[in-house]
Design a protein around this motif. Structure first.
Motif, mmCIF file in Angstrom:
data_model
loop_
_atom_site.group_PDB
_atom_site.id
_atom_site.type_symbol
_atom_site.label_atom_id
_atom_site.label_comp_id
_atom_site.label_asym_id
_atom_site.label_seq_id
_atom_site.Cartn_x
_atom_site.Cartn_y
_atom_site.Cartn_z
ATOM 1 N N LEU A 110 21.849 34.687 42.980
ATOM 2 C CA LEU A 110 20.647 34.226 42.303
ATOM 3 C C LEU A 110 20.330 32.784 42.671
ATOM 4 C CD1 LEU A 110 21.312 35.612 38.691
ATOM 5 C CD2 LEU A 110 20.006 36.716 40.530
ATOM 6 N N ILE A 111 19.073 32.398 42.447
ATOM 7 C CA ILE A 111 18.667 31.005 42.625
ATOM 8 C C ILE A 111 19.017 30.237 41.357
ATOM 9 C CG2 ILE A 111 16.719 29.438 42.971
ATOM 10 C CD1 ILE A 111 15.258 31.722 44.377
ATOM 11 N N GLN A 112 19.744 29.152 41.520
ATOM 12 C CA GLN A 112 20.066 28.288 40.386
ATOM 13 C C GLN A 112 18.881 27.328 40.211
ATOM 14 O OE1 GLN A 112 23.308 28.995 38.817
ATOM 15 N NE2 GLN A 112 22.776 30.676 40.199
ATOM 16 N N VAL A 113 18.018 27.645 39.257
ATOM 17 C CA VAL A 113 16.739 26.944 39.137
ATOM 18 C C VAL A 113 16.886 25.584 38.469
ATOM 19 C CG1 VAL A 113 14.378 27.050 38.232
ATOM 20 C CG2 VAL A 113 15.512 29.138 39.054
ATOM 21 N N ALA A 114 17.473 25.562 37.275
ATOM 22 C CA ALA A 114 17.570 24.298 36.550
ATOM 23 C C ALA A 114 18.626 24.395 35.463
ATOM 24 C CB ALA A 114 16.227 23.916 35.933
ATOM 25 N N GLU A 115 19.307 23.285 35.234
ATOM 26 C CA GLU A 115 20.289 23.219 34.159
ATOM 27 C C GLU A 115 19.554 23.021 32.838
ATOM 28 O OE1 GLU A 115 24.447 21.119 34.322
ATOM 29 O OE2 GLU A 115 22.996 19.695 33.497
ATOM 30 N N ILE A 116 19.816 23.898 31.879
ATOM 31 C CA ILE A 116 19.141 23.845 30.585
ATOM 32 C C ILE A 116 19.995 23.113 29.556
ATOM 33 C CG2 ILE A 116 18.092 25.210 28.748
ATOM 34 C CD1 ILE A 116 16.634 25.370 31.454
ATOM 35 N N ILE A 229 9.208 29.308 41.237
ATOM 36 C CA ILE A 229 10.508 28.665 41.084
ATOM 37 C C ILE A 229 10.335 27.155 40.924
ATOM 38 C CG2 ILE A 229 12.667 28.075 42.269
ATOM 39 C CD1 ILE A 229 12.725 30.861 41.181
ATOM 40 N N GLU A 230 9.509 26.558 41.763
ATOM 41 C CA GLU A 230 9.318 25.109 41.700
ATOM 42 C C GLU A 230 8.656 24.687 40.402
ATOM 43 O OE1 GLU A 230 10.625 22.810 43.674
ATOM 44 O OE2 GLU A 230 11.623 24.566 44.515
ATOM 45 N N ARG A 231 7.715 25.484 39.918
ATOM 46 C CA ARG A 231 7.058 25.156 38.654
ATOM 47 C C ARG A 231 8.032 25.290 37.483
ATOM 48 N NH1 ARG A 231 1.598 28.643 39.456
ATOM 49 N NH2 ARG A 231 1.301 28.247 37.220
ATOM 50 N N LEU A 232 8.882 26.304 37.521
ATOM 51 C CA LEU A 232 9.892 26.465 36.476
ATOM 52 C C LEU A 232 10.885 25.307 36.504
ATOM 53 C CD1 LEU A 232 10.662 30.291 36.805
ATOM 54 C CD2 LEU A 232 9.529 29.184 34.872
#
Length: 258
Positions: A110-116, A229-232
């Motif tokens: 999976l793509i690791q999008v952002a740390e929440i 993805i970039e917007r998220l």
């Protein structure tokens, strides 16, 4: 039939968004699901996600997902289901993104999008009288853990540990209270929430053992639209910097933020 809710984004202030997200009820709509730009999956483990539509609180991760999607101006659905099914749906494509612990297979596939959430403790809480200070202390004991959780980690793969897989944290807490297992494992937030629901106080349990410290990440399928993805990612970074995720976590897990 599993219910979903589709949100059409707007430039609302976060406080208003959060208030509305607590009041909205899911609405079943296959057409809405097909038209959504992002299809989230949230596991039905309180307080992360509540499957009961009568519950006025949607769940901590569902509120975080909604905040990110709204800030990113993306329409979406959020389906509540067992963690094991989310794993399968992420592989098959029925779910686009989910917020959960990064484990070996998700880091690979999976793509690791952002740390929440930067640091979430995963713990083992033993019955009173047991002392657990290291993984080896669990050898020969039986722990309760939700199906699909911590896949690939030692606590789920070590052959010296007996495991009773449950339908969720509430069931884990209930069978621990009944004396059917020696301990229960899971994230600190969910473990103490479920023990509270079961009527078990911290004084009735042994000292928790932290077996994993890990962040929660928004993770998406690799075939997700790169622009989405970039917007998220941008939205999540902004919300975290503003303290929005801390506000949501404090609402659902005040003990965790003390």
């Amino acid at each position: 039939m599993l219910e979903t809710f589709i949100f059409t984004t707007g430039k609302w202030p976060y406080r208003l968004l959060f208030a509305l997200s607590l009041m909205c009820a899911p609405v079943a709509s296959q057409a809405a699901s097909q038209s959504a730009q992002i299809c989230f999956g949230t596991f039905d483990l309180p307080p992360y996600g509540f499957y009961d539509d009568k519950n006025p609180r949607r769940g901590m991760l569902r509120d975080m997902n909604s905040a990110v999607a709204e800030r990113a101006s993306l329409t979406y659905t959020d389906r509540v289901m067992p963690l094991k099914r989310i794993n399968k749906e992420l592989v098959k494509g029925g779910v686009t993104c989910a917020t959960f612990l990064p484990v070996p297979w998700t880091k690979r596939d999976l793509i690791q999008v952002a740390e929440i959430i930067p640091n979430l403790d995963s713990i083992v809480v033993p019955r009173k009288g047991l002392s657990i200070t290291r993984l080896e202390d669990l050898f020969g004991l039986t722990i309760a853990a939700p199906r699909g959780s911590y896949a690939g980690t030692p606590i789920m793969t070590n052959p010296n540990i007996n495991r009773l897989l449950t339908n969720g944290y509430n069931q884990s807490a209930a069978i621990l209270k009944a004396g059917r297992v020696d301990a229960m494992a899971g994230s600190e937030i969910a473990v103490y929430h479920s023990l509270s629901v079961a009527g078990v106080s911290t004084s009735d349990m042994g000292k928790p053992f932290i077996f994993l410290k890990s962040p929660l990440w928004l993770q998406c399928r690799k075939d997700t639209n790169p622009a989405h993805i970039e917007r998220l990612r941008e939205a999540a970074v902004q919300l975290r910097a503003e303290g929005a995720f801390d506000q949501i976590m404090a609402h659902y897990a005040p003990r965790h933020t003390e």
